[in-house]
Design an enzyme around this catalytic site. Structure first.
Site, PDB file in Angstrom:
ATOM      1  N   HIS A  81       0.834  -1.210   0.000  1.00 40.29           N
ATOM      2  CA  HIS A  81       0.000   0.000   0.000  1.00 40.29           C
ATOM      3  C   HIS A  81       0.860   1.248   0.000  1.00 40.29           C
ATOM      4  O   HIS A  81       1.835   1.346   0.740  1.00 40.29           O
ATOM      5  CB  HIS A  81      -0.905   0.011   1.243  1.00 40.29           C
ATOM      6  CG  HIS A  81      -1.815   1.190   1.279  1.00 40.29           C
ATOM      7  ND1 HIS A  81      -3.017   1.213   0.618  1.00 40.29           N
ATOM      8  CD2 HIS A  81      -1.683   2.412   1.843  1.00 40.29           C
ATOM      9  CE1 HIS A  81      -3.594   2.387   0.788  1.00 40.29           C
ATOM     10  NE2 HIS A  81      -2.796   3.136   1.526  1.00 40.29           N
ATOM     11  N   ASP A 160     -15.211   2.723   7.684  1.00 36.68           N
ATOM     12  CA  ASP A 160     -14.259   3.681   7.107  1.00 36.68           C
ATOM     13  C   ASP A 160     -14.959   4.593   6.106  1.00 36.68           C
ATOM     14  O   ASP A 160     -14.643   5.781   6.033  1.00 36.68           O
ATOM     15  CB  ASP A 160     -13.089   2.942   6.446  1.00 36.68           C
ATOM     16  CG  ASP A 160     -12.099   3.941   5.867  1.00 36.68           C
ATOM     17  OD1 ASP A 160     -11.551   4.736   6.647  1.00 36.68           O
ATOM     18  OD2 ASP A 160     -11.900   3.957   4.639  1.00 36.68           O
ATOM     19  N   ARG A 167     -14.807  12.926   7.892  1.00 42.92           N
ATOM     20  CA  ARG A 167     -13.506  13.594   8.078  1.00 42.92           C
ATOM     21  C   ARG A 167     -13.250  14.597   6.953  1.00 42.92           C
ATOM     22  O   ARG A 167     -12.711  15.677   7.173  1.00 42.92           O
ATOM     23  CB  ARG A 167     -12.389  12.539   8.113  1.00 42.92           C
ATOM     24  CG  ARG A 167     -12.366  11.739   9.409  1.00 42.92           C
ATOM     25  CD  ARG A 167     -11.482  10.522   9.286  1.00 42.92           C
ATOM     26  NE  ARG A 167     -10.113  10.880   8.972  1.00 42.92           N
ATOM     27  CZ  ARG A 167      -9.253  10.090   8.313  1.00 42.92           C
ATOM     28  NH1 ARG A 167      -9.620   8.888   7.914  1.00 42.92           N
ATOM     29  NH2 ARG A 167      -8.041  10.490   8.076  1.00 42.92           N
ATOM     30  N   SER A 182      -7.643   4.092   9.230  1.00 40.87           N
ATOM     31  CA  SER A 182      -8.398   4.033   7.977  1.00 40.87           C
ATOM     32  C   SER A 182      -7.683   3.111   6.979  1.00 40.87           C
ATOM     33  O   SER A 182      -8.292   2.210   6.380  1.00 40.87           O
ATOM     34  CB  SER A 182      -8.526   5.455   7.424  1.00 40.87           C
ATOM     35  OG  SER A 182      -8.925   5.449   6.082  1.00 40.87           O
ATOM     36  N   LYS A 186      -8.551  -1.379   6.155  1.00 40.26           N
ATOM     37  CA  LYS A 186      -8.807  -1.949   4.818  1.00 40.26           C
ATOM     38  C   LYS A 186      -7.806  -3.056   4.513  1.00 40.26           C
ATOM     39  O   LYS A 186      -8.133  -4.062   3.888  1.00 40.26           O
ATOM     40  CB  LYS A 186      -8.764  -0.826   3.771  1.00 40.26           C
ATOM     41  CG  LYS A 186      -9.991   0.093   3.882  1.00 40.26           C
ATOM     42  CD  LYS A 186      -9.948   1.300   2.981  1.00 40.26           C
ATOM     43  CE  LYS A 186      -9.076   2.377   3.524  1.00 40.26           C
ATOM     44  NZ  LYS A 186      -9.314   3.734   3.079  1.00 40.26           N
TER      45      LYS A 186
HETATM   46  N1  URA Z   1      -5.965   6.988   2.707  1.00 42.25           N
HETATM   47  C1  URA Z   1      -6.940   6.343   3.392  1.00 42.25           C
HETATM   48  O1  URA Z   1      -7.383   5.280   2.982  1.00 42.25           O
HETATM   49  N2  URA Z   1      -7.398   6.895   4.529  1.00 42.25           N
HETATM   50  C2  URA Z   1      -6.921   8.062   5.030  1.00 42.25           C
HETATM   51  O2  URA Z   1      -7.370   8.494   6.071  1.00 42.25           O
HETATM   52  C3  URA Z   1      -5.920   8.719   4.308  1.00 42.25           C
HETATM   53  C4  URA Z   1      -5.447   8.155   3.147  1.00 42.25           C
END
Ligand code: URA
Length: 432
Positions: A81, A160, A167, A182, A186
């Site tokens: 990621h 999320d 947010r 966050s 995932k």
């Molecule tokens: N990418 C995400 O998936 N979440 C965040 O809060 C910031 C970047």
């Protein structure tokens, strides 16, 4: 227990218990916690932070708010990621390199937003490529060819989706525990055993300073380890775009160049470093051995073959992979030239990403459509000396109306100096 007491507790800068965090996450998912209450708690977290234990619990509760993929029968599986940037096409090189070395790559990716690009959009610029495989098809593809990259399935981490939307409109994106939970929720839901993180820092990144990037990397590695995942992170530069191509099918062309042993040095170096870490974590071997395997997979063409195999398996037209000249081009190609001689002191990644979006390569809102052929090819980068009138970049667009404003915006992102600028390291640190 009630949400007002939980908000008050965080407002007083006290740590929340597991039960309180669970109450909050359950409440936003079943609607018993209102958006304004969730927003108030997010702001309190943003201002007062969360300790490592709270962040790990928040991540776990978010991950379990929806479907959790079970990849255990394919173990070990790896995911990678990036926290996002401009010209960041590393996943599309790292994944086939690692897969060609026998690592099972099971990766879920996102779409581009704002000034940053997304792996799913880039893959969808290959005609026919299907990023929406079912969980079963995803699983079967990893089992048979060792690699699949798809978009996150719909029922994953609903918490999320709710929190990120709040947010975004309450100035609470920029919080290390909230970003870490966050991203990692995932990754945990996607089920891989190994998680390699590329935490970007610089003008084009969420984390503007290396110190903040290191703190985010540590927070994410701690979460991964607390959840039994082999997790590591590199902290890497995103002050200037990565590689030379920005935009969806342009980036696929650059990926293919690297997979053929060409392409820009910064991109290749970073991809090999990320692939080395994944191979080393997966095989439990020394970094030197893993680096040798990664370099061989690239040089031998095995990684290119793996990429082609993935494209074919996901319905993509491999003729475009074999002959990238087939990719459609935009109606307009505008050359931007240096207005003065000098060293390029800065190429602001964020503003170059915004210029690419203006040309049609990116989107403001997630539902906007994008132009797969639009974007930018850089002919010079930070640190290069250019003569007056030398080509800096070609801007590709189908939007006649943005021609002059995008040239202006691009040039505003570039600054010059009489002396060579101080070089920033590409790889600034590592958290293992
Ligand atoms: N990418 C995400 O998936 N979440 C965040 O809060 C910031 C970047």
């Amino acid at each position: 227990m009630n949400i007002i007491e939980i908000i008050e507790k965080k407002k007083q800068n006290n740590a929340l218990s597991e039960a309180e965090i669970a109450f909050f996450i359950d409440g936003i998912c079943d609607g018993t916690v209102a958006d304004y209450q969730a927003s108030a708690l997010l702001m309190a977290i943003c201002l007062n932070g969360m300790n490592a234990a709270e962040t790990a619990v928040l991540t776990d509760k978010m991950a379990h708010s929806g479907d959790m993929l079970d990849l255990s029968s394919l173990s070990p599986t790896a995911d990678k990621h990036s926290t996002g940037g401009v010209g960041d096409k590393t996943s599309l090189i790292v994944a086939p390199v690692a897969a060609a070395c026998g690592v099972n790559i099971a990766k879920m990716s996102g779409r581009g937003l704002g000034h940053t690009g997304g792996t799913i959009d880039k893959l969808e610029s290959i005609p026919g490529f299907n990023t929406g495989l079912s969980d079963t098809a995803f699983f079967e593809q990893v089992k048979h060819i060792g690699i699949a990259i798809i978009s996150q399935s719909k029922n994953m981490v609903p918490a999320d989706k709710i929190l990120y939307a709040l947010r975004d409109v309450t100035a609470t994106v920029n919080s290390i525990p909230l970003i870490a939970s966050s991203i990692m929720s995932k990754k945990l839901a996607a089920g891989a055993d190994i998680i390699e993180l590329d935490v970007k820092t610089g003008s084009g990144a969420f984390m503007k300073t290396p110190e903040d990037a290191a703190a985010l990397a540590k927070a994410m590695v701690n979460i991964g380890k607390a959840n039994g995942k082999k997790t590591a992170a590199l902290i890497t530069d995103m002050d200037t775009p990565l590689g030379t191509h920005i935009g969806n099918n342009l980036e696929i062309k650059e990926v293919l160049a690297v997979l053929h042993g060409d392409g820009p040095k910064d991109l290749k170096t970073l991809c090999l470093a990320l692939a080395t870490n994944i191979i080393s974590l997966s095989r439990g071997c020394a970094k030197e051995e893993a680096a040798h395997l990664a370099e061989t997979a690239l040089a031998s063409g095995a990684a290119y073959e793996k990429f082609k195999q993935m494209v074919a398996a996901q319905g993509g037209d491999v003729r475009y992979i074999e002959n990238p000249a087939l990719f459609p081009e935009t109606a307009l190609a505008v050359e931007v030239c240096a207005p003065q001689p000098g060293y390029i002191a800065k190429m602001d990644a964020e503003n170059i990403g915004k210029t690419a979006a203006l040309l049609g390569a990116g989107r403001e809102k997630i539902e906007d459509s994008i132009d797969m052929s639009a974007g930018i090819v850089l002919h010079a980068k930070t640190g290069d000396f250019v003569k007056e009138g030398a080509p800096l970049a070609t801007l590709y667009t189908n939007r006649e109306t943005v021609k002059s404003v995008s040239c202006e915006q691009f040039l505003n992102a570039v600054s010059f100096s009489d002396t060579p600028p101080q070089k920033r390291a590409l790889i600034m640190g590592e958290v293992t």
